[in-house]
Design an enzyme around this catalytic site. Structure first.
Site: not given
Ligand code: GDP
Ligand code: IMO
Ligand code: MG
Length: 428
Positions: A13, A15-17, A40-42, A128, A223, A300, A412
């Site tokens: 999480d 911010g890879k997305g 989950g990427h937002t 998850t 991840q 989740t 970012g």
């Molecule tokens: P990922 O799983 O690595 O793609 O990350 P997620 O999408 O799960 O979580 C990153 C969150 O941070 C998302 O809600 C993005 O919209 C937000 N985000 C990403 N870069 C930035 C940033 O530079 N500033 C802020 N405020 N939000 C960001």
């Molecule tokens: P992104 O790509 C954050 C965590 C789960 C749990 C562990 C194992 O959005 O960064 P799993 O269902 O994969 O067997 O769960 O890994 N986990 C994540 N935590 N971001 C993710 O993906 C995750 N994918 C799995 O919460 O601790």
């Molecule tokens: Mg994520």
């Protein structure tokens, strides 16, 4: 034309997305190489929010070919739900390519994920619940179902029979659940097979040909390093290779063809699920980070655990991935703090660790050694150049760069595609 891996430095999480999406118009292919719908990427484009799970983030850029590589595990139902949701919002998903060698998350894998977690009790991983671990177990155990099996019912039946032979013993005798039948499983798996067929192909061949043709490829990890099956905080990890090497095994592209490895790190740290987290804050500061950063899971909805930036983790990620660049996200979230602690080392029973402890017990007992950097109060969300940032924000970044082992090439300052400061071109 480069091949660039984009992966997570911390526990996901980061911010890879957004980082992948932001490169969008300049790339030809985006390849997801590990994980599944645990990710989950937002991504925010033009004020519109998109939540992606199985589809690579490049899907939002017209012209980019999104690829689900052989290293991914696919829940077909979820894949089509995601495709339909995007199509209904006007996103064209017709270019999608899916590896015929990727493994399928069968319904029994979701069941096993959930019952195993319950059985583990206080030793649970906090998964998850999407069936990720059991599907990778089947793959390694050589009883998995692959995408290509869906197009030959006889083979599919044999494979499902083989898998259920073992699973039903476990489900009935150990977990006290009902036995799952071959018929119901095959019917479930075949429901979308014909719809899937046009997307399926030999993606390793297609990707290598694209590289031969001088195309630009981004390999997008699910991840992150600390959740990697080999290099993460085992057993509190996911079941796939989320580090740089996974980009090769999970896509069929060799390591000599990769030009850059970009690590995405948050300006602080978060983690979802169980497992050690040395800089975790269980106080008001932790709650402040969670609320200010909107730290609730995209997949989740769980509240994310929060803590300060950990440079021991970043140095470790720089090393095991051979990072060439860091994208530091969410700097804007830290605005308004008088002082910002940054972890520079750990202490375990009076002994200092400058590098990641090799022994799991040391890591579980590690307490952070903090350096306190001055904060800033100015709004930085409109900054588009390093020099636009307040001096203390610049100093924070420069110090992080110094202690993280890799240069910070982009920053970012907000969730939107445009809210990014570029110091070094990631595709240059
Ligand atoms: P990922 O799983 O690595 O793609 O990350 P997620 O999408 O799960 O979580 C990153 C969150 O941070 C998302 O809600 C993005 O919209 C937000 N985000 C990403 N870069 C930035 C940033 O530079 N500033 C802020 N405020 N939000 C960001
Ligand atoms: P992104 O790509 C954050 C965590 C789960 C749990 C562990 C194992 O959005 O960064 P799993 O269902 O994969 O067997 O769960 O890994 N986990 C994540 N935590 N971001 C993710 O993906 C995750 N994918 C799995 O919460 O601790
Ligand atoms: Mg994520």
């Amino acid at each position: 034309m480069p091949a660039v891996v984009v992966l997570g430095v911390q526990w996901g999480d980061e911010g890879k997305g957004k980082a992948t999406d932001q490169l969008g118009s300049r790339i030809d292919y985006v390849v997801k190489f590990n994980g599944g719908n645990n990710a989950g990427h937002t991504v925010v484009v033009g004020g519109e929010k998109y939540a992606l799970h199985l589809l690579p983030s490049g899907i939002l850029s017209p012209g980019v070919v999104p690829v689900i590589g052989n290293g991914v595990v696919i829940d077909i139902e979820v894949l089509f739900e995601e495709i339909d949701a995007l199509e209904s919002r006007g996103v064209d998903t017709s270019r999608l390519r899916v590896s015929s060698a990727a493994h399928v998350i069968a319904p029994y894998n979701r069941t096993v994920d959930k019952v195993t977690e319950r059985f583990l009790g206080k030793r649970r991983i906090g998964t998850t619940g999407r069936g990720i671990g059991p599907t990778y177990s089947d793959k390694i155990n050589r009883v998995g179902v692959r995408i290509q099996d869906l197009f030959d019912e006889k083979i599919l039946r044999e494979k499902v029979e083989g898998a259920l032979d073992q699973k039903n013993h476990l489900l009935v005798k150990v977990y006290n659940r009902r036995a799952i039948t071959v018929d119901e499983t095959v019917e479930d798996l075949l429901r979308h097979a014909e719809r899937l067929r046009p997307y399926v192909g030999d993606t390793p061949l297609e990707l290598n040909r694209a590289l031969d043709d001088g195309k630009t490829l981004v390999f997008e990890a699910g991840q992150a390093t600390m959740l990697d099956i080999d290099h993460g905080t085992y057993p509190f990890v996911t079941s796939s290779s989320a580090t740089a090497g996974g980009a090769c095994t999970g896509s069929g592209v060799g390591p000599t063809r990769i030009d850059r490895v970009v690590g995405v790190a948050k300006a602080y740290t978060t983690r979802v699920g169980e497992g050690p987290f040395p800089t975790e804050l269980l106080d008001d500061d932790g709650e402040w980070l969670r609320q200010t950063g909107g730290e609730f899971g995209t997949t989740t909805g769980r509240p994310r655990r929060t803590g300060w930036y950990d440079s021991v983790v970043s140095r470790y990620a720089s090393r095991v991935n051979g990072l060439t660049d860091i994208v530091l996200t969410k700097l804007d979230v830290l605005t308004g703090r008088e002082s910002i602690p940054v972890c520079v080392a750990y202490e375990v029973d009076g002994k200092r660790f400058d590098e990641m402890p090799d022994d799991q017990s040391d890591f579980h007992h590690a307490t952070p050694v903090y350096e306190h950097l001055d904060g800033w109060t100015e709004d930085i969300t409109a900054a588009r150049d390093f020099d636009d940032l307040p001096k203390n924000a610049q100093r924070y970044l420069l110090r992080l760069e110094e202690i993280s082992g890799t240069r910070i090439s982009a920053i970012g300052v907000g969730p939107g595609r445009e809210a990014t400061i570029v110091r070094h071109d990631l595709l240059g």
